[in-house]
Design a protein around this motif. Structure first.
Motif, PDB file in Angstrom:
ATOM      1  N   CYS A 147      14.804 -12.782 -16.120  1.00 35.36           N
ATOM      2  CA  CYS A 147      15.664 -13.839 -16.666  1.00 35.36           C
ATOM      3  C   CYS A 147      15.716 -15.048 -15.741  1.00 35.36           C
ATOM      4  CB  CYS A 147      17.066 -13.298 -16.922  1.00 35.36           C
ATOM      5  SG  CYS A 147      17.167 -12.213 -18.346  1.00 35.36           S
ATOM      6  N   ILE A 148      15.751 -14.810 -14.445  1.00 40.02           N
ATOM      7  CA  ILE A 148      15.736 -15.917 -13.486  1.00 40.02           C
ATOM      8  C   ILE A 148      14.401 -16.652 -13.549  1.00 40.02           C
ATOM      9  CG2 ILE A 148      15.720 -16.463 -11.019  1.00 40.02           C
ATOM     10  CD1 ILE A 148      17.826 -14.237 -10.676  1.00 40.02           C
ATOM     11  N   ALA A 149      13.302 -15.901 -13.634  1.00 34.21           N
ATOM     12  CA  ALA A 149      11.976 -16.535 -13.735  1.00 34.21           C
ATOM     13  C   ALA A 149      11.866 -17.330 -15.027  1.00 34.21           C
ATOM     14  CB  ALA A 149      10.885 -15.475 -13.668  1.00 34.21           C
ATOM     15  N   TRP A 150      12.410 -16.797 -16.110  1.00 33.64           N
ATOM     16  CA  TRP A 150      12.384 -17.497 -17.387  1.00 33.64           C
ATOM     17  C   TRP A 150      13.156 -18.814 -17.284  1.00 33.64           C
ATOM     18  CZ3 TRP A 150      12.807 -14.427 -22.539  1.00 33.64           C
ATOM     19  CH2 TRP A 150      12.610 -15.275 -23.619  1.00 33.64           C
ATOM     20  N   ALA A 151      14.328 -18.767 -16.668  1.00 34.84           N
ATOM     21  CA  ALA A 151      15.146 -19.974 -16.530  1.00 34.84           C
ATOM     22  C   ALA A 151      14.485 -21.004 -15.618  1.00 34.84           C
ATOM     23  CB  ALA A 151      16.519 -19.601 -15.995  1.00 34.84           C
ATOM     24  N   MET A 152      13.789 -20.556 -14.605  1.00 37.21           N
ATOM     25  CA  MET A 152      13.141 -21.485 -13.674  1.00 37.21           C
ATOM     26  C   MET A 152      11.909 -22.154 -14.273  1.00 37.21           C
ATOM     27  SD  MET A 152      13.394 -19.433 -10.076  1.00 37.21           S
ATOM     28  CE  MET A 152      12.267 -20.546  -9.281  1.00 37.21           C
ATOM     29  N   CYS A 153      11.263 -21.512 -15.233  1.00 34.53           N
ATOM     30  CA  CYS A 153       9.993 -22.021 -15.749  1.00 34.53           C
ATOM     31  C   CYS A 153      10.127 -22.753 -17.079  1.00 34.53           C
ATOM     32  CB  CYS A 153       8.997 -20.876 -15.914  1.00 34.53           C
ATOM     33  SG  CYS A 153       8.560 -20.112 -14.368  1.00 34.53           S
ATOM     34  N   GLY A 154      11.264 -22.681 -17.729  1.00 38.75           N
ATOM     35  CA  GLY A 154      11.408 -23.318 -19.024  1.00 38.75           C
ATOM     36  C   GLY A 154      11.152 -22.329 -20.149  1.00 38.75           C
ATOM     37  N   ALA A 155      11.350 -22.803 -21.380  1.00 38.05           N
ATOM     38  CA  ALA A 155      11.319 -21.904 -22.535  1.00 38.05           C
ATOM     39  C   ALA A 155       9.945 -21.303 -22.804  1.00 38.05           C
ATOM     40  CB  ALA A 155      11.815 -22.642 -23.767  1.00 38.05           C
ATOM     41  N   GLY A 156       8.915 -22.103 -22.963  1.00 40.24           N
ATOM     42  CA  GLY A 156       7.587 -21.586 -23.323  1.00 40.24           C
ATOM     43  C   GLY A 156       6.933 -20.779 -22.221  1.00 40.24           C
ATOM     44  N   PRO A 157       6.690 -21.406 -21.068  1.00 39.14           N
ATOM     45  CA  PRO A 157       6.071 -20.650 -19.977  1.00 39.14           C
ATOM     46  C   PRO A 157       6.961 -19.524 -19.462  1.00 39.14           C
ATOM     47  CG  PRO A 157       5.937 -22.994 -19.543  1.00 39.14           C
ATOM     48  CD  PRO A 157       6.793 -22.823 -20.738  1.00 39.14           C
ATOM     49  N   GLY A 158       8.276 -19.714 -19.537  1.00 37.17           N
ATOM     50  CA  GLY A 158       9.198 -18.670 -19.078  1.00 37.17           C
ATOM     51  C   GLY A 158       9.108 -17.418 -19.927  1.00 37.17           C
ATOM     52  N   ALA A 159       8.935 -17.590 -21.248  1.00 40.43           N
ATOM     53  CA  ALA A 159       8.769 -16.430 -22.124  1.00 40.43           C
ATOM     54  C   ALA A 159       7.491 -15.678 -21.775  1.00 40.43           C
ATOM     55  CB  ALA A 159       8.756 -16.869 -23.584  1.00 40.43           C
ATOM     56  N   CYS A 160       6.431 -16.418 -21.478  1.00 36.84           N
ATOM     57  CA  CYS A 160       5.173 -15.771 -21.080  1.00 36.84           C
ATOM     58  C   CYS A 160       5.323 -15.061 -19.741  1.00 36.84           C
ATOM     59  CB  CYS A 160       4.043 -16.807 -21.021  1.00 36.84           C
ATOM     60  SG  CYS A 160       3.600 -17.460 -22.624  1.00 36.84           S
ATOM     61  N   VAL A 161       6.020 -15.679 -18.803  1.00 34.42           N
ATOM     62  CA  VAL A 161       6.254 -15.047 -17.501  1.00 34.42           C
ATOM     63  C   VAL A 161       7.048 -13.757 -17.679  1.00 34.42           C
ATOM     64  CG1 VAL A 161       7.523 -15.293 -15.318  1.00 34.42           C
ATOM     65  CG2 VAL A 161       6.073 -17.140 -16.114  1.00 34.42           C
ATOM     66  N   ALA A 162       8.079 -13.789 -18.524  1.00 37.14           N
ATOM     67  CA  ALA A 162       8.897 -12.594 -18.740  1.00 37.14           C
ATOM     68  C   ALA A 162       8.092 -11.482 -19.410  1.00 37.14           C
ATOM     69  CB  ALA A 162      10.123 -12.949 -19.573  1.00 37.14           C
ATOM     70  N   ALA A 163       7.308 -11.816 -20.432  1.00 40.65           N
ATOM     71  CA  ALA A 163       6.505 -10.798 -21.128  1.00 40.65           C
ATOM     72  C   ALA A 163       5.426 -10.218 -20.208  1.00 40.65           C
ATOM     73  CB  ALA A 163       5.875 -11.401 -22.380  1.00 40.65           C
ATOM     74  N   LEU A 164       4.738 -11.092 -19.478  1.00 40.45           N
ATOM     75  CA  LEU A 164       3.694 -10.607 -18.563  1.00 40.45           C
ATOM     76  C   LEU A 164       4.298  -9.821 -17.401  1.00 40.45           C
ATOM     77  CD1 LEU A 164       1.404 -13.747 -18.537  1.00 40.45           C
ATOM     78  CD2 LEU A 164       0.840 -11.513 -19.487  1.00 40.45           C
ATOM     79  N   GLY A 165       5.470 -10.221 -16.929  1.00 43.77           N
ATOM     80  CA  GLY A 165       6.127  -9.485 -15.852  1.00 43.77           C
ATOM     81  C   GLY A 165       6.550  -8.096 -16.286  1.00 43.77           C
ATOM     82  N   PHE A 166       7.050  -7.978 -17.508  1.00 45.87           N
ATOM     83  CA  PHE A 166       7.419  -6.658 -18.020  1.00 45.87           C
ATOM     84  C   PHE A 166       6.183  -5.776 -18.175  1.00 45.87           C
ATOM     85  CE2 PHE A 166       8.510  -3.695 -21.446  1.00 45.87           C
ATOM     86  CZ  PHE A 166       9.592  -3.079 -20.861  1.00 45.87           C
ATOM     87  N   ALA A 167       5.098  -6.355 -18.692  1.00 47.84           N
ATOM     88  CA  ALA A 167       3.850  -5.591 -18.825  1.00 47.84           C
ATOM     89  C   ALA A 167       3.307  -5.193 -17.452  1.00 47.84           C
ATOM     90  CB  ALA A 167       2.812  -6.409 -19.592  1.00 47.84           C
ATOM     91  N   LEU A 168       3.424  -6.089 -16.474  1.00 48.19           N
ATOM     92  CA  LEU A 168       2.975  -5.762 -15.114  1.00 48.19           C
ATOM     93  C   LEU A 168       3.754  -4.583 -14.561  1.00 48.19           C
ATOM     94  CD1 LEU A 168       1.268  -6.479 -12.600  1.00 48.19           C
ATOM     95  CD2 LEU A 168       3.131  -7.976 -11.909  1.00 48.19           C
ATOM     96  N   MET A 169       5.051  -4.557 -14.796  1.00 42.00           N
ATOM     97  CA  MET A 169       5.855  -3.442 -14.309  1.00 42.00           C
ATOM     98  C   MET A 169       5.418  -2.128 -14.960  1.00 42.00           C
ATOM     99  SD  MET A 169       9.906  -2.717 -14.479  1.00 42.00           S
ATOM    100  CE  MET A 169       9.901  -1.648 -15.882  1.00 42.00           C
TER     101      MET A 169
END
Length: 177
Positions: free
Chosen positions: A35-57
């Motif tokens: 959620c912090i990464a999503w907020a720091m990156c904005g809506a579009g790229p933040g959603a990708c960061v959150a989805a890729l981060g969850f998949a990485l985990m």
């Protein structure tokens, strides 16, 4: 920006612990980090960061588990003291082996499931090699299922990490009106 993947790696390692409290705590920490990464990156790229981060985990935890058992696991002589089968809802029946170490006088009985090397061909009295984590963090496995991380899982984790960092970099460097 750089602590996010490190926090995800730590949480994916914590999620490998058997039980309920520690994996739930790690999932909660991952949600906060994403959620912090999503907020720091904005809506579009933040959603990708959150989805890729969850998949990485999801991929990094089992890869770390395989790596640690391959590098740090202690091999013990053991014997299968019992084999139980259970009915799965979909697919073939599952098996659970009760394994007792033979190199000590009083040994605890370890339960080894399908994912840890027990199969339908396992028989009581069969001599095997049990691989155990010396810290007791990971579940013991039979030696046949300890091969280290596959190259596919390593490449998957690396590509998810690079993609996540690329979206994080793009989200932090793009111009906003």
């Amino acid at each position: 920006m750089f602590l996010g993947p490190l926090a995800l790696a730590g949480c994916s390692w914590l999620a490998q612990r058997q039980g309920t409290l520690v994996p739930l705590l790690s999932a909660f920490l991952v949600l906060i980090v994403l959620c912090i990464a999503w907020a720091m990156c904005g809506a579009g790229p933040g959603a990708c960061v959150a989805a890729l981060g969850f998949a990485l985990m999801l991929f990094l935890g089992p890869a770390l588990n395989d790596y640690v058992m391959d590098q740090r696991g202690v091999h013990h002589d053991a014997v299968i003291s019992g084999v139980d089968s259970y009915h799965r809802k979909h697919g073939a029946d599952g098996h659970t082996c009760a394994v007792r170490r033979t190199d000590v006088a009083q040994s605890a009985v370890f339960s080894v499931g399908d994912e840890s090397g027990c199969s339908g061909t396992s028989r009581p009295g069969q001599r095997i090699t049990l691989v155990e984590d010396p810290a007791g963090w990971l579940v013991p496995r039979l030696a046949g299922s300890v091969n280290g991380p596959s190259t596919g899982s390593v490449w998957t984790c690396a590509s998810l990490f690079v993609s996540m960092e690329a979206f994080m970099l793009y989200g932090r460097l793009r111009r906003r009106d």
